[in-house]
Write an enzyme that holds these catalytic residues in place. Structure first.
Site, mmCIF file in Angstrom:
data_model
loop_
_atom_site.group_PDB
_atom_site.id
_atom_site.type_symbol
_atom_site.label_atom_id
_atom_site.label_comp_id
_atom_site.label_asym_id
_atom_site.label_seq_id
_atom_site.Cartn_x
_atom_site.Cartn_y
_atom_site.Cartn_z
ATOM 1 N N LYS A 140 0.847 -1.200 0.000
ATOM 2 C CA LYS A 140 0.000 0.000 0.000
ATOM 3 C C LYS A 140 0.876 1.242 0.000
ATOM 4 O O LYS A 140 1.741 1.402 0.873
ATOM 5 C CB LYS A 140 -0.839 0.013 1.283
ATOM 6 C CG LYS A 140 -2.308 -0.265 1.080
ATOM 7 C CD LYS A 140 -3.003 -0.270 2.417
ATOM 8 C CE LYS A 140 -4.448 0.115 2.285
ATOM 9 N NZ LYS A 140 -5.120 0.112 3.589
ATOM 10 N N LEU A 141 0.642 2.106 -0.972
ATOM 11 C CA LEU A 141 1.402 3.355 -1.070
ATOM 12 C C LEU A 141 0.427 4.526 -1.162
ATOM 13 O O LEU A 141 -0.623 4.412 -1.814
ATOM 14 C CB LEU A 141 2.296 3.328 -2.312
ATOM 15 C CG LEU A 141 3.497 2.384 -2.234
ATOM 16 C CD1 LEU A 141 4.018 2.050 -3.622
ATOM 17 C CD2 LEU A 141 4.611 3.008 -1.389
#
Ligand code: G3P
Length: 219
Positions: free
Chosen positions: A87-88
């Site tokens: 997750k970014l």
């Protein structure tokens, strides 16, 4: 629309998995902190346990803020398990890290998405999922679900394969609306999943069937 569980609580995931309706899990630093999972290998241990329970994508968020550090951290997280999705955040550094890591074959969940423009950028950077935060937009007086619908419609129009993952889901109606809006996935808290299983008429109907059957079953 697939259902993911939005939690870092392994017991909740274990219970939910028994229903056979959950095909993935999303976590974030706040959810991990809520469970007292810290950085001393605790997050990794919990994620590996989750991956044993649910055979599907498990999103794990980076906590670094600079692109190089995000890339290094994201790459490390991606090695934990084949089902891990990194997750970014929807920031310039996040897009840079997404573009780099997706080229290396790392699966990305673009998080903290609050606009169609951010979603368009994430798709170009190779994100597999984009997560519009419905509840947090609603909290600010915006229409969170309209964003899900807009992204889903625009991605469809342009043949963009990035999946729309409705996040920050707060109640069962959000889930219905996400499905209606064309989300590919909704990630939901355990409480919402439990609420979705219930309907008072089901309880009343089942009690009546049981009662009526008891009248004749011993005849
Ligand atoms: O996984 C991120 C997201 O679902 C957070 O939800 O309720 O903290 O806005 P919430």
């Amino acid at each position: 629309m697939r259902i993911f569980l939005d939690t870092a609580n392994v017991d909740e995931i274990r219970q939910a998995a028994k229903l056979g309706v959950v095909s993935g899990v999303t976590t974030n630093p706040s959810l991990a902190a809520k469970e007292g999972i810290g950085t001393q290998g605790g997050y990794k241990k919990a994620v590996l346990e989750i991956a044993e329970i649910v055979d599907g994508p498990v999103s794990v968020e980076v906590v670094s803020l600079e692109p190089e550090a995000m890339i290094e951290e994201g790459w490390g997280i991606a090695q934990w398990h084949t089902n891990v999705v990194v997750k970014l955040p929807s920031t310039p550094a996040g897009f840079q890290a997404m573009a780099h890591l997706s080229k290396e074959g790392v699966k990305i969940n673009q998080t903290l998405c609050f606009s169609v423009n951010q979603a368009l950028l994430g798709a170009q950077a190779g994100a597999v999922y984009v997560s519009p935060f419905v509840g947090r937009l609603d909290d600010e007086g915006h229409d969170g679900m309209a964003l899900v619908a807009d992204i889903a419609e625009i991605f469809k129009k342009h043949g963009i394969s990035t999946q729309v993952l409705a996040a920050s889901i707060r109640h069962p109606l959000h889930c219905v609306m996400a499905a209606r809006a064309g989300a590919h996935v909704a990630t939901i808290p355990f409480k919402v999943l439990t609420q979705m299983t219930h309907h008072p008429l089901t309880d009343v109907g089942l009690a009546k069937f049981t009662q009526d059957w008891q009248k004749v079953s011993k005849k």
